[in-house]
Scaffold this active site. Structure first.
Site, PDB file in Angstrom:
ATOM      1  N   GLY A 108     -69.749  -7.484 -40.573  1.00 34.77           N
ATOM      2  CA  GLY A 108     -68.718  -8.011 -39.693  1.00 34.77           C
ATOM      3  C   GLY A 108     -68.177  -6.913 -38.795  1.00 34.77           C
ATOM      4  O   GLY A 108     -68.202  -5.731 -39.172  1.00 34.77           O
ATOM      5  N   GLN A 146     -62.279  -2.750 -33.178  1.00 34.13           N
ATOM      6  CA  GLN A 146     -63.005  -1.627 -33.788  1.00 34.13           C
ATOM      7  C   GLN A 146     -63.852  -0.864 -32.776  1.00 34.13           C
ATOM      8  O   GLN A 146     -64.283   0.252 -33.046  1.00 34.13           O
ATOM      9  CB  GLN A 146     -63.906  -2.122 -34.931  1.00 34.13           C
ATOM     10  CG  GLN A 146     -63.116  -2.625 -36.126  1.00 34.13           C
ATOM     11  CD  GLN A 146     -64.036  -3.082 -37.241  1.00 34.13           C
ATOM     12  OE1 GLN A 146     -64.480  -4.220 -37.254  1.00 34.13           O
ATOM     13  NE2 GLN A 146     -64.361  -2.177 -38.154  1.00 34.13           N
ATOM     14  N   CYS A 161     -65.241  -1.156 -44.836  1.00 34.63           N
ATOM     15  CA  CYS A 161     -64.970  -1.391 -43.423  1.00 34.63           C
ATOM     16  C   CYS A 161     -65.687  -0.328 -42.606  1.00 34.63           C
ATOM     17  O   CYS A 161     -65.663   0.851 -42.977  1.00 34.63           O
ATOM     18  CB  CYS A 161     -63.460  -1.320 -43.173  1.00 34.63           C
ATOM     19  SG  CYS A 161     -63.001  -1.628 -41.458  1.00 34.63           S
ATOM     20  N   LEU A 162     -66.306  -0.744 -41.500  1.00 33.94           N
ATOM     21  CA  LEU A 162     -67.028   0.229 -40.665  1.00 33.94           C
ATOM     22  C   LEU A 162     -66.072   1.256 -40.054  1.00 33.94           C
ATOM     23  O   LEU A 162     -66.505   2.340 -39.674  1.00 33.94           O
ATOM     24  CB  LEU A 162     -67.800  -0.499 -39.555  1.00 33.94           C
ATOM     25  CG  LEU A 162     -68.956  -1.396 -40.047  1.00 33.94           C
ATOM     26  CD1 LEU A 162     -69.569  -2.151 -38.875  1.00 33.94           C
ATOM     27  CD2 LEU A 162     -70.011  -0.566 -40.776  1.00 33.94           C
ATOM     28  N   HIS A 168     -61.164 -10.711 -43.457  1.00 35.39           N
ATOM     29  CA  HIS A 168     -61.097  -9.270 -43.175  1.00 35.39           C
ATOM     30  C   HIS A 168     -61.159  -9.027 -41.664  1.00 35.39           C
ATOM     31  O   HIS A 168     -60.383  -8.238 -41.115  1.00 35.39           O
ATOM     32  CB  HIS A 168     -62.263  -8.583 -43.909  1.00 35.39           C
ATOM     33  CG  HIS A 168     -62.429  -7.123 -43.623  1.00 35.39           C
ATOM     34  ND1 HIS A 168     -62.393  -6.162 -44.610  1.00 35.39           N
ATOM     35  CD2 HIS A 168     -62.677  -6.452 -42.469  1.00 35.39           C
ATOM     36  CE1 HIS A 168     -62.583  -4.966 -44.060  1.00 35.39           C
ATOM     37  NE2 HIS A 168     -62.773  -5.119 -42.769  1.00 35.39           N
ATOM     38  N   GLU A 169     -62.075  -9.739 -40.981  1.00 33.71           N
ATOM     39  CA  GLU A 169     -62.240  -9.524 -39.535  1.00 33.71           C
ATOM     40  C   GLU A 169     -61.067 -10.086 -38.738  1.00 33.71           C
ATOM     41  O   GLU A 169     -60.627  -9.477 -37.760  1.00 33.71           O
ATOM     42  CB  GLU A 169     -63.556 -10.131 -39.046  1.00 33.71           C
ATOM     43  CG  GLU A 169     -64.817  -9.566 -39.697  1.00 33.71           C
ATOM     44  CD  GLU A 169     -64.898  -8.057 -39.700  1.00 33.71           C
ATOM     45  OE1 GLU A 169     -64.348  -7.419 -38.770  1.00 33.71           O
ATOM     46  OE2 GLU A 169     -65.481  -7.488 -40.640  1.00 33.71           O
ATOM     47  N   HIS A 191     -58.322  -7.687 -38.646  1.00 32.62           N
ATOM     48  CA  HIS A 191     -58.492  -6.658 -37.609  1.00 32.62           C
ATOM     49  C   HIS A 191     -57.852  -7.096 -36.292  1.00 32.62           C
ATOM     50  O   HIS A 191     -57.275  -6.283 -35.570  1.00 32.62           O
ATOM     51  CB  HIS A 191     -59.983  -6.381 -37.357  1.00 32.62           C
ATOM     52  CG  HIS A 191     -60.603  -5.380 -38.282  1.00 32.62           C
ATOM     53  ND1 HIS A 191     -60.162  -4.075 -38.382  1.00 32.62           N
ATOM     54  CD2 HIS A 191     -61.655  -5.479 -39.131  1.00 32.62           C
ATOM     55  CE1 HIS A 191     -60.914  -3.427 -39.266  1.00 32.62           C
ATOM     56  NE2 HIS A 191     -61.821  -4.255 -39.740  1.00 32.62           N
TER      57      HIS A 191
HETATM   58 NI    NI Z   1     -63.283  -3.842 -41.175  1.00 35.92          NI
END
Ligand code: NI
Length: 173
Positions: A46, A51, A95-96, A137-138, A141
């Protein structure tokens, strides 16, 4: 398509609520393509626009895990959770923007989400399992919220310090 740089926590852009997308046009479709390419390259399941420093309400995801299964890239524009189950489930999230850090987070086990697709058409879907965790989660963000915000302050500070160190090291490299 182009792979974009993924912002690493702490970064003020990751703490900022993103603005709703007003027009679904070719520029936005290009952004969605770039986000998918960036997510798959990372690799991740995701990615939300903040991000990569774009403060618009758009996210991409693909939680297909089986290697032999067909990919299922989803692009969600202006996503909204319209229903969440009382039943909760716990996943070890990562998380990235917080590389190599994982922690258990409890969330509703199932959610109903509505959004616009890349053609501007309304869509909705019932998500469960990893898909439900990922979409929540996304969407977090898009509201300037990270999974570490669910952790106890001490644990959150420890991860943040590790990320500050990582960013210093990357800046020197
Ligand atoms: Ni994330």
């Amino acid at each position: 398509m182009a792979i974009k740089d993924i912002l690493i926590h702490p970064d003020p852009r990751l703490k900022t609520a993103a603005a709703p997308v007003e027009t679904v046009d070719t520029v936005l479709r290009k952004l969605a393509d770039d986000m998918l390419e960036t997510m798959y390259a990372a690799p991740g399941i995701g990615l939300a626009a903040p991000q990569i420093g774009v403060l618009q309400r758009i996210l991409v995801m693909d939680c297909v895990k089986e290697d032999d299964a067909a990919p299922r890239p989803l692009v969600l524009i202006n996503p909204q959770i319209t229903w969440a189950s009382e039943t909760r489930s716990t996943y070890e999230e990562g998380c990235l923007s917080i590389p190599d850090q994982y922690a258990e987070v409890e969330r509703p086990a199932e959610v109903e989400v509505s959004w616009l697709d890349v053609d501007g058409n309304p869509q909705s879907e019932h998500f469960d399992g990893l898909w439900a965790t990922c979409v929540q989660h996304e969407i977090d963000h898009l509201d300037g919220k990270l999974f570490i915000d669910y952790l106890k302050p001490l644990k959150r500070q420890m991860i943040t310090r590790k990320m500050q160190k990582l960013k210093r090291e990357r800046a020197r490299a």
